[in-house]
Design a protein around this motif. Structure first.
Motif, mmCIF file in Angstrom:
data_model
loop_
_atom_site.group_PDB
_atom_site.id
_atom_site.type_symbol
_atom_site.label_atom_id
_atom_site.label_comp_id
_atom_site.label_asym_id
_atom_site.label_seq_id
_atom_site.Cartn_x
_atom_site.Cartn_y
_atom_site.Cartn_z
ATOM 1 N N VAL A 119 0.929 -1.078 0.043
ATOM 2 C CA VAL A 119 0.008 0.114 0.013
ATOM 3 C C VAL A 119 0.879 1.223 -0.145
ATOM 4 O O VAL A 119 0.626 2.170 -0.610
ATOM 5 C CB VAL A 119 -0.944 0.128 1.122
ATOM 6 N N ASP A 120 1.781 1.053 0.703
ATOM 7 C CA ASP A 120 2.806 2.310 0.957
ATOM 8 C C ASP A 120 3.403 2.578 -0.461
ATOM 9 O O ASP A 120 3.539 3.823 -1.121
ATOM 10 C CB ASP A 120 3.940 2.187 2.074
ATOM 11 N N TYR B 34 2.130 1.571 -3.298
ATOM 12 C CA TYR B 34 1.322 2.145 -4.306
ATOM 13 C C TYR B 34 0.988 3.684 -4.119
ATOM 14 O O TYR B 34 1.017 4.153 -5.189
ATOM 15 C CB TYR B 34 -0.012 1.336 -4.020
ATOM 16 N N THR B 35 0.894 4.069 -2.869
ATOM 17 C CA THR B 35 0.726 5.463 -2.547
ATOM 18 C C THR B 35 1.786 6.336 -2.974
ATOM 19 O O THR B 35 1.677 7.277 -3.603
ATOM 20 C CB THR B 35 0.599 5.618 -0.998
ATOM 21 N N LEU C 50 -0.623 6.816 -6.844
ATOM 22 C CA LEU C 50 -1.308 7.717 -6.448
ATOM 23 C C LEU C 50 -1.248 9.280 -7.240
ATOM 24 O O LEU C 50 -1.897 10.101 -7.321
ATOM 25 C CB LEU C 50 -1.766 7.748 -4.822
ATOM 26 N N ALA D 172 -7.551 10.078 -5.998
ATOM 27 C CA ALA D 172 -6.255 9.702 -5.180
ATOM 28 C C ALA D 172 -6.655 9.732 -3.886
ATOM 29 O O ALA D 172 -6.281 8.764 -2.910
ATOM 30 C CB ALA D 172 -5.003 10.550 -5.478
ATOM 31 N N SER D 173 -7.549 10.592 -3.196
ATOM 32 C CA SER D 173 -7.865 10.618 -1.999
ATOM 33 C C SER D 173 -8.762 9.512 -1.593
ATOM 34 O O SER D 173 -8.966 8.759 -0.477
ATOM 35 C CB SER D 173 -8.489 12.081 -1.437
ATOM 36 N N GLN E 275 -8.976 6.535 -3.176
ATOM 37 C CA GLN E 275 -8.254 5.301 -3.193
ATOM 38 C C GLN E 275 -7.551 5.329 -1.826
ATOM 39 O O GLN E 275 -7.395 3.936 -1.192
ATOM 40 C CB GLN E 275 -7.309 5.237 -4.412
ATOM 41 N N ARG E 276 -6.896 6.205 -1.400
ATOM 42 C CA ARG E 276 -6.204 6.344 -0.057
ATOM 43 C C ARG E 276 -7.273 5.808 0.920
ATOM 44 O O ARG E 276 -6.800 5.091 2.049
ATOM 45 C CB ARG E 276 -5.502 7.411 0.323
ATOM 46 N N SER E 277 -8.349 6.634 1.105
ATOM 47 C CA SER E 277 -9.152 6.228 2.064
ATOM 48 C C SER E 277 -9.761 4.856 2.008
ATOM 49 O O SER E 277 -9.745 4.247 3.209
ATOM 50 C CB SER E 277 -10.535 7.293 1.865
ATOM 51 N N THR F 187 -7.008 2.362 3.360
ATOM 52 C CA THR F 187 -6.719 2.576 5.070
ATOM 53 C C THR F 187 -7.851 2.052 5.685
ATOM 54 O O THR F 187 -7.737 1.486 6.703
ATOM 55 C CB THR F 187 -6.218 4.028 5.364
#
Length: 177
Positions: free
Chosen positions: A105-106, A108-109, A113, A121-122, A124-126, A129
């Motif tokens: 995940v890190d 990918y971020t 993103l 992006a926000s 997908q991040r949400s 997490t």
């Protein structure tokens, strides 16, 4: 010359440690199987083998926690795997070095993103997490099974996508008036 004899409990117990050096007594029955006698007096069963031209030594277990018979059976299993082209130490190493879901995940971020639109992006991040992170963050990627994915997707499909909310989002019903 290498010491070879049929290992049993008596020979393992009576093997005396030599001051200044560790040594091995190899078994005459299983190729590469040995008991290593350390300077401290501790003993451990080992299996020596070659893989891809490299000499490898795998510790099976300490004596007396492992009996000679149990260690010999384990050595036979590993020897069959080695003769079939396997590398038990390599498999062990790969298991330790497998990435955790959080690491992916890190990555990918960091990599993907920044190329997306800000809101996408926000989102997908949400999702990563809040939906996936609590269950999978500390798991090895190799441990995640299709059943785990199905379980997660079913939980999301129920409408309780956020674990801290008791009810699903009812925005569509509110808009109907």
């Amino acid at each position: 010359m290498v010491k070879r004899l049929r290992l049993n409990e008596k020979t393992v117990r009576e093997a005396a440690p030599e001051p200044g050096r560790d040594y091995q007594i190899f078994d005459s029955e299983v190729r590469g199987f040995a008991i290593c006698i350390y300077r401290s007096g501790n003993r451990a069963f080992t299996l020596d083998y070659r893989h891809a031209g490299r000499q490898r030594r795998m510790t099976l277990g300490r004596w007396p926690e492992w009996s000679t018979a149990a260690a010999r059976e384990r050595a036979k299993e590993l020897r069959r795997d080695i003769d079939a082209g396997g590398d038990p130490l390599g498999a062990k190493k790969d298991g330790r070095e497998a990435p955790r879901f959080k690491d992916l995940v890190d990555r990918y971020t960091e990599v993907h993103l920044p190329n997306l639109a800000k809101t996408n992006a926000s989102d997908q991040r949400s999702m990563l997490t809040k939906l996936v992170g609590p269950d999978w963050n500390n798991r090895l990627v190799t441990e995640i099974t299709p059943y785990d994915v199905e379980k997660l997707l079913n939980r999301i499909a129920e409408g309780r996508c956020r674990p801290h909310k008791a009810k699903p989002n009812n925005r569509a019903r509110k808009l109907q008036g």
